[in-house]
Design a protein around this motif. Structure first.
Motif, PDB file in Angstrom:
ATOM      1  N   VAL A  15      25.503  36.173  38.840  1.00  0.00           N
ATOM      2  CA  VAL A  15      26.683  36.739  39.267  1.00  0.00           C
ATOM      3  C   VAL A  15      27.492  37.331  38.349  1.00  0.00           C
ATOM      4  CG1 VAL A  15      28.953  36.260  40.371  1.00  0.00           C
ATOM      5  CG2 VAL A  15      26.862  35.549  41.394  1.00  0.00           C
ATOM      6  N   PHE A  16      27.702  36.697  37.132  1.00  0.00           N
ATOM      7  CA  PHE A  16      28.678  37.213  36.073  1.00  0.00           C
ATOM      8  C   PHE A  16      28.077  38.462  35.403  1.00  0.00           C
ATOM      9  CE2 PHE A  16      31.101  33.591  36.864  1.00  0.00           C
ATOM     10  CZ  PHE A  16      32.298  33.902  36.245  1.00  0.00           C
ATOM     11  N   TYR A  17      26.807  38.476  35.080  1.00  0.00           N
ATOM     12  CA  TYR A  17      26.050  39.851  34.463  1.00  0.00           C
ATOM     13  C   TYR A  17      26.390  40.944  35.322  1.00  0.00           C
ATOM     14  CZ  TYR A  17      23.185  36.703  31.452  1.00  0.00           C
ATOM     15  OH  TYR A  17      22.770  35.737  30.623  1.00  0.00           O
ATOM     16  N   GLN A  18      26.739  40.994  36.560  1.00  0.00           N
ATOM     17  CA  GLN A  18      27.031  42.146  37.144  1.00  0.00           C
ATOM     18  C   GLN A  18      28.499  42.684  36.723  1.00  0.00           C
ATOM     19  OE1 GLN A  18      25.763  41.549  41.743  1.00  0.00           O
ATOM     20  NE2 GLN A  18      27.024  39.903  40.887  1.00  0.00           N
ATOM     21  N   PHE A  19      29.500  41.935  36.152  1.00  0.00           N
ATOM     22  CA  PHE A  19      30.527  42.363  35.685  1.00  0.00           C
ATOM     23  C   PHE A  19      30.447  42.777  34.313  1.00  0.00           C
ATOM     24  CE2 PHE A  19      31.975  38.432  38.068  1.00  0.00           C
ATOM     25  CZ  PHE A  19      31.995  39.361  39.434  1.00  0.00           C
ATOM     26  N   GLY A  20      29.317  42.233  33.332  1.00  0.00           N
ATOM     27  CA  GLY A  20      29.170  42.566  32.022  1.00  0.00           C
ATOM     28  C   GLY A  20      28.323  41.467  31.240  1.00  0.00           C
ATOM     29  N   MET A  21      27.852  41.782  30.319  1.00  0.00           N
ATOM     30  CA  MET A  21      26.915  41.002  29.441  1.00  0.00           C
ATOM     31  C   MET A  21      27.454  40.746  28.214  1.00  0.00           C
ATOM     32  SD  MET A  21      23.253  42.340  31.028  1.00  0.00           S
ATOM     33  CE  MET A  21      22.275  40.774  30.821  1.00  0.00           C
ATOM     34  N   LEU A  80      28.417  38.170  47.181  1.00  0.00           N
ATOM     35  CA  LEU A  80      29.812  37.471  47.302  1.00  0.00           C
ATOM     36  C   LEU A  80      30.482  37.027  46.242  1.00  0.00           C
ATOM     37  CD1 LEU A  80      27.929  34.930  50.153  1.00  0.00           C
ATOM     38  CD2 LEU A  80      29.651  36.553  50.527  1.00  0.00           C
ATOM     39  N   GLY A  81      29.680  36.854  45.196  1.00  0.00           N
ATOM     40  CA  GLY A  81      30.521  36.782  44.068  1.00  0.00           C
ATOM     41  C   GLY A  81      30.833  37.867  43.362  1.00  0.00           C
ATOM     42  N   PHE A  82      30.057  38.724  43.516  1.00  0.00           N
ATOM     43  CA  PHE A  82      30.649  40.095  42.947  1.00  0.00           C
ATOM     44  C   PHE A  82      31.781  40.561  43.538  1.00  0.00           C
ATOM     45  CE2 PHE A  82      30.329  44.839  42.496  1.00  0.00           C
ATOM     46  CZ  PHE A  82      30.470  45.022  41.313  1.00  0.00           C
ATOM     47  N   GLU A  83      31.983  40.542  45.007  1.00  0.00           N
ATOM     48  CA  GLU A  83      33.055  40.795  45.625  1.00  0.00           C
ATOM     49  C   GLU A  83      34.241  40.350  45.098  1.00  0.00           C
ATOM     50  OE1 GLU A  83      34.890  41.353  50.309  1.00  0.00           O
ATOM     51  OE2 GLU A  83      32.772  41.501  49.834  1.00  0.00           O
ATOM     52  N   ALA A  84      34.334  38.945  45.155  1.00  0.00           N
ATOM     53  CA  ALA A  84      35.469  38.190  45.039  1.00  0.00           C
ATOM     54  C   ALA A  84      35.885  38.214  43.343  1.00  0.00           C
ATOM     55  CB  ALA A  84      34.996  36.612  44.995  1.00  0.00           C
ATOM     56  N   GLY A  85      34.734  38.416  42.484  1.00  0.00           N
ATOM     57  CA  GLY A  85      35.309  38.418  41.369  1.00  0.00           C
ATOM     58  C   GLY A  85      35.870  39.864  40.793  1.00  0.00           C
ATOM     59  N   VAL A  86      35.410  40.837  41.484  1.00  0.00           N
ATOM     60  CA  VAL A  86      35.990  42.040  41.287  1.00  0.00           C
ATOM     61  C   VAL A  86      37.519  42.238  41.739  1.00  0.00           C
ATOM     62  CG1 VAL A  86      36.041  44.709  41.984  1.00  0.00           C
ATOM     63  CG2 VAL A  86      33.896  43.521  40.992  1.00  0.00           C
ATOM     64  N   LYS A  87      37.833  41.683  42.982  1.00  0.00           N
ATOM     65  CA  LYS A  87      38.979  41.594  43.403  1.00  0.00           C
ATOM     66  C   LYS A  87      39.878  40.733  42.697  1.00  0.00           C
ATOM     67  CE  LYS A  87      37.768  42.138  48.574  1.00  0.00           C
ATOM     68  NZ  LYS A  87      37.447  41.379  49.699  1.00  0.00           N
ATOM     69  N   ALA A  88      39.354  39.646  42.238  1.00  0.00           N
ATOM     70  CA  ALA A  88      40.196  38.933  41.256  1.00  0.00           C
ATOM     71  C   ALA A  88      40.726  39.595  40.056  1.00  0.00           C
ATOM     72  CB  ALA A  88      39.613  37.402  41.014  1.00  0.00           C
ATOM     73  N   MET A  89      39.880  40.122  39.485  1.00  0.00           N
ATOM     74  CA  MET A  89      40.109  41.177  38.222  1.00  0.00           C
ATOM     75  C   MET A  89      41.124  42.334  38.428  1.00  0.00           C
ATOM     76  SD  MET A  89      36.860  40.880  35.623  1.00  0.00           S
ATOM     77  CE  MET A  89      35.587  41.164  36.896  1.00  0.00           C
ATOM     78  N   LEU A  90      40.722  43.036  39.549  1.00  0.00           N
ATOM     79  CA  LEU A  90      41.624  44.141  40.136  1.00  0.00           C
ATOM     80  C   LEU A  90      42.883  43.297  40.240  1.00  0.00           C
ATOM     81  CD1 LEU A  90      39.607  45.960  42.422  1.00  0.00           C
ATOM     82  CD2 LEU A  90      40.373  46.945  40.288  1.00  0.00           C
ATOM     83  N   ASP A  91      43.334  42.553  40.994  1.00  0.00           N
ATOM     84  CA  ASP A  91      44.642  41.771  41.322  1.00  0.00           C
ATOM     85  C   ASP A  91      45.240  41.212  40.008  1.00  0.00           C
ATOM     86  OD1 ASP A  91      46.551  40.660  42.778  1.00  0.00           O
ATOM     87  OD2 ASP A  91      45.698  38.858  42.685  1.00  0.00           O
ATOM     88  N   ALA A  92      44.317  40.887  38.852  1.00  0.00           N
ATOM     89  CA  ALA A  92      44.965  40.387  37.685  1.00  0.00           C
ATOM     90  C   ALA A  92      45.410  41.606  36.636  1.00  0.00           C
ATOM     91  CB  ALA A  92      44.350  39.572  37.026  1.00  0.00           C
ATOM     92  N   HIS A  93      44.770  42.697  36.905  1.00  0.00           N
ATOM     93  CA  HIS A  93      44.871  44.035  36.104  1.00  0.00           C
ATOM     94  C   HIS A  93      44.113  43.705  34.637  1.00  0.00           C
ATOM     95  CE1 HIS A  93      47.817  46.129  38.994  1.00  0.00           C
ATOM     96  NE2 HIS A  93      48.210  44.864  39.267  1.00  0.00           N
ATOM     97  N   GLU A 134      23.160  48.252  34.129  1.00  0.00           N
ATOM     98  CA  GLU A 134      23.005  48.560  35.676  1.00  0.00           C
ATOM     99  C   GLU A 134      22.012  47.915  36.390  1.00  0.00           C
ATOM    100  OE1 GLU A 134      25.651  50.565  36.865  1.00  0.00           O
ATOM    101  OE2 GLU A 134      26.218  50.345  34.545  1.00  0.00           O
ATOM    102  N   TRP A 135      21.129  47.307  35.451  1.00  0.00           N
ATOM    103  CA  TRP A 135      19.847  46.590  35.996  1.00  0.00           C
ATOM    104  C   TRP A 135      20.825  45.085  36.880  1.00  0.00           C
ATOM    105  CZ3 TRP A 135      14.996  47.052  36.546  1.00  0.00           C
ATOM    106  CH2 TRP A 135      14.274  47.917  36.129  1.00  0.00           C
ATOM    107  N   ALA A 136      21.827  44.865  36.111  1.00  0.00           N
ATOM    108  CA  ALA A 136      22.496  43.809  36.656  1.00  0.00           C
ATOM    109  C   ALA A 136      23.041  43.679  38.405  1.00  0.00           C
ATOM    110  CB  ALA A 136      23.590  43.107  35.798  1.00  0.00           C
ATOM    111  N   LEU A 137      22.767  45.264  38.463  1.00  0.00           N
ATOM    112  CA  LEU A 137      23.467  45.353  39.966  1.00  0.00           C
ATOM    113  C   LEU A 137      22.490  45.989  41.024  1.00  0.00           C
ATOM    114  CD1 LEU A 137      26.700  47.832  38.961  1.00  0.00           C
ATOM    115  CD2 LEU A 137      26.665  45.646  39.616  1.00  0.00           C
ATOM    116  N   GLN A 138      21.397  45.588  40.779  1.00  0.00           N
ATOM    117  CA  GLN A 138      20.326  45.695  41.782  1.00  0.00           C
ATOM    118  C   GLN A 138      20.482  45.236  43.035  1.00  0.00           C
ATOM    119  OE1 GLN A 138      17.438  47.612  41.027  1.00  0.00           O
ATOM    120  NE2 GLN A 138      18.878  47.876  39.212  1.00  0.00           N
ATOM    121  N   ASP A 139      21.241  44.105  43.233  1.00  0.00           N
ATOM    122  CA  ASP A 139      21.131  43.758  44.722  1.00  0.00           C
ATOM    123  C   ASP A 139      22.595  44.235  45.360  1.00  0.00           C
ATOM    124  OD1 ASP A 139      19.424  41.716  44.212  1.00  0.00           O
ATOM    125  OD2 ASP A 139      20.687  40.126  43.644  1.00  0.00           O
ATOM    126  N   VAL A 140      23.585  44.729  44.589  1.00  0.00           N
ATOM    127  CA  VAL A 140      24.664  45.536  45.344  1.00  0.00           C
ATOM    128  C   VAL A 140      24.724  46.996  45.235  1.00  0.00           C
ATOM    129  CG1 VAL A 140      26.070  43.405  44.865  1.00  0.00           C
ATOM    130  CG2 VAL A 140      26.107  45.316  43.095  1.00  0.00           C
TER     131      VAL A 140
END
Length: 458
Positions: A68-74, A31-44, A444-450
């Motif tokens: 949640v945030f580690y999925q975007f980067g560390m 849930l957090g990954f999807e919302a965060g990715v969409k917000a960053m795409l929207d903000a360019h 990529e370890w941070a993306l195990q759930d998705v």
């Protein structure tokens, strides 16, 4: 009070998941990954642009935000975990704005998410004092205790007091719910999109008078996110100014001693809501007459009625007349909760305040073209948590103009998502997700759930 020059703060990007029934099928990391990715795409932007992160949730362990945030980067930026009851999401927005206003960051990502349990809200800690124990004691002494869910009793009692003092009746509360359910049809993120007649709302199961089941918000799973940026960040990206929405005024407030004056209306935060709204409007150099669109905390229809009064949208004691005159929906003085509100959209606690922000951003951009309100120049948000905290925010377009309705094709060409997110609750591609993840520090370890669900969800 902090003095001195404060930098303007803008919402540059927003993103949401669809709000769903809490059945445990989607984890908070997704849930957090999807919302965060969409917000960053929207903000360019890319996550490497983000200097601080705020994670908003009530149900979870202490560092769910980092997970949640580690999925975007560390990238080793500060990440704050916020829990402020039902106002958690807007508390995160308030924190992010403060960071930027006072020079601590130029770009902050706020992500709210919640994975809830079915049924009414429960207390998990039985070996310590509940933070609302004093509130409940006042309720017990003044109105008594029933077997209904505790929140329904608190807000329902506020509705009863409004009826006793000012002449509202059962039909007024039902009309509020009817309107919110009708609005939800045009919101693709809404948990419920069913239309009901006034009679169906009134005749649904009684929870705690005046509240029937269709006048109560559901528990929900969901996520929402926003990218907040400084004036200097925006100035460096002039091509994005058309989508930037100014947080023109904002106030976070807590309870006054009025909480314990034996009024049921005060027990649900009337005074702090009134104070926060007045302060936010004053900072924005606006009045309620400048406002066209309102997203307020309608966890129950009774709270919407009381809050219409607290926000100053009507003369004192006249909220029911505002409802009867059709002034909370299209064609009236305001459009309140065009998203369907918490009653229909759902209420994943950590995401709700940010979802309200997203709705108002889409209106002011002119993207909410299936539920637009003509001539919108300012919008008001109210997000409440008992215990207590409330955040009120006033939003305006960066150029001060009224929103101009854009077609879906025009929006699709502007946003990094490739479609109009205000009217379509869609996902994104793996390539789009990769584009906003950190280029300099990722694992990529941070993306195990998705990772295993990437093809089915994107």
């Amino acid at each position: 009070m902090v003095k001195g020059t404060k930098e303007n703060v803008y919402v540059l990007g927003v993103g949401m998941t669809k709000f769903i029934k809490p059945r445990g099928k989607v984890d908070y990391t997704e849930l957090g990954f999807e919302a965060g990715v969409k917000a960053m795409l929207d903000a360019h932007i890319n996550y490497d642009d983000v200097e601080q992160g705020v994670a908003c949730y009530c149900y979870g362990d202490s560092t769910c935000g980092q997970r949640v945030f580690y999925q975007f980067g560390m990238t080793q930026i500060p990440i704050y975990n916020v829990n402020n009851n039902c106002s958690t999401g807007s508390t995160g927005l308030f924190m992010a704005r403060n960071f930027i206003q006072h020079g601590q960051a130029d770009c902050v990502l706020v992500v709210g998410f919640e994975k809830m349990f079915p049924g009414s809200l429960q207390t998990f800690f039985q070996d310590r004092t509940n933070p609302t124990a004093t509130t409940n004691l006042v309720m017990k002494e003044t109105r008594g205790i029933t077997n209904a869910p505790g929140a329904a009793q608190l807000f329902g009692n506020a509705g009863r007091e409004y009826m006793e003092k000012y002449g509202a009746d059962l039909k007024d509360f039902a009309e509020i719910a009817r309107v919110n359910h009708a609005h939800s049809v045009n919101n693709p993120y809404s948990q419920f999109q069913d239309v009901y007649t006034l009679e169906q709302v009134q005749d649904s199961k009684m929870i705690h008078s005046p509240l029937t089941k269709l006048q109560c918000c559901p528990t929900s799973d969901g996520g929402a996110a926003a990218v907040l940026v400084s004036q200097s960040f925006l100035d460096a990206r002039p091509h994005l100014k058309d989508q930037a929405i100014l947080i023109a005024g904002q106030c976070m407030a807590t309870d006054s001693p009025n909480l314990f004056n034996k009024s049921a209306i005060e027990l649900v935060g009337f005074s702090m809501s009134k104070h926060a709204a007045a302060q936010a409007l004053a900072e924005a150099k606006a009045t309620v007459d400048d406002v066209k669109v309102v997203e307020l905390h309608d966890c129950f229809s009774a709270n919407e009625l009381v809050t219409l009064d607290a926000l100053g949208l009507c003369p004192p004691g006249k909220a029911h007349e505002l409802v009867r005159n059709g002034d909370i929906t299209y064609g009236g003085k305001y459009v309140v909760n065009p998203s369907g509100g918490l009653i229909s959209k759902g209420h994943p606690l950590g995401a709700s305040g940010i979802a309200q922000c997203a709705e108002l951003v889409w209106h002011l951009r002119g993207w909410a073209n299936n539920r637009a309100v003509e001539g919108t120049k300012a919008a008001l948000q109210h997000n409440l948590g008992l215990g207590g905290a409330v955040v009120c925010s006033v939003y305006k377009r960066a150029d001060g103009s009224a929103a101009r309705k854009l077609s879906d094709a025009e929006v699709a060409a502007k946003t990094g998502l490739g479609y109009n997110p205000a009217v379509q609750a869609k996902g994104f591609t793996k390539q789009q997700a990769d584009a906003v993840r950190s280029k300099k520090a990722r694992s990529e370890w941070a993306l195990q759930d998705v990772e295993t669900k990437v093809e089915s969800r994107f």
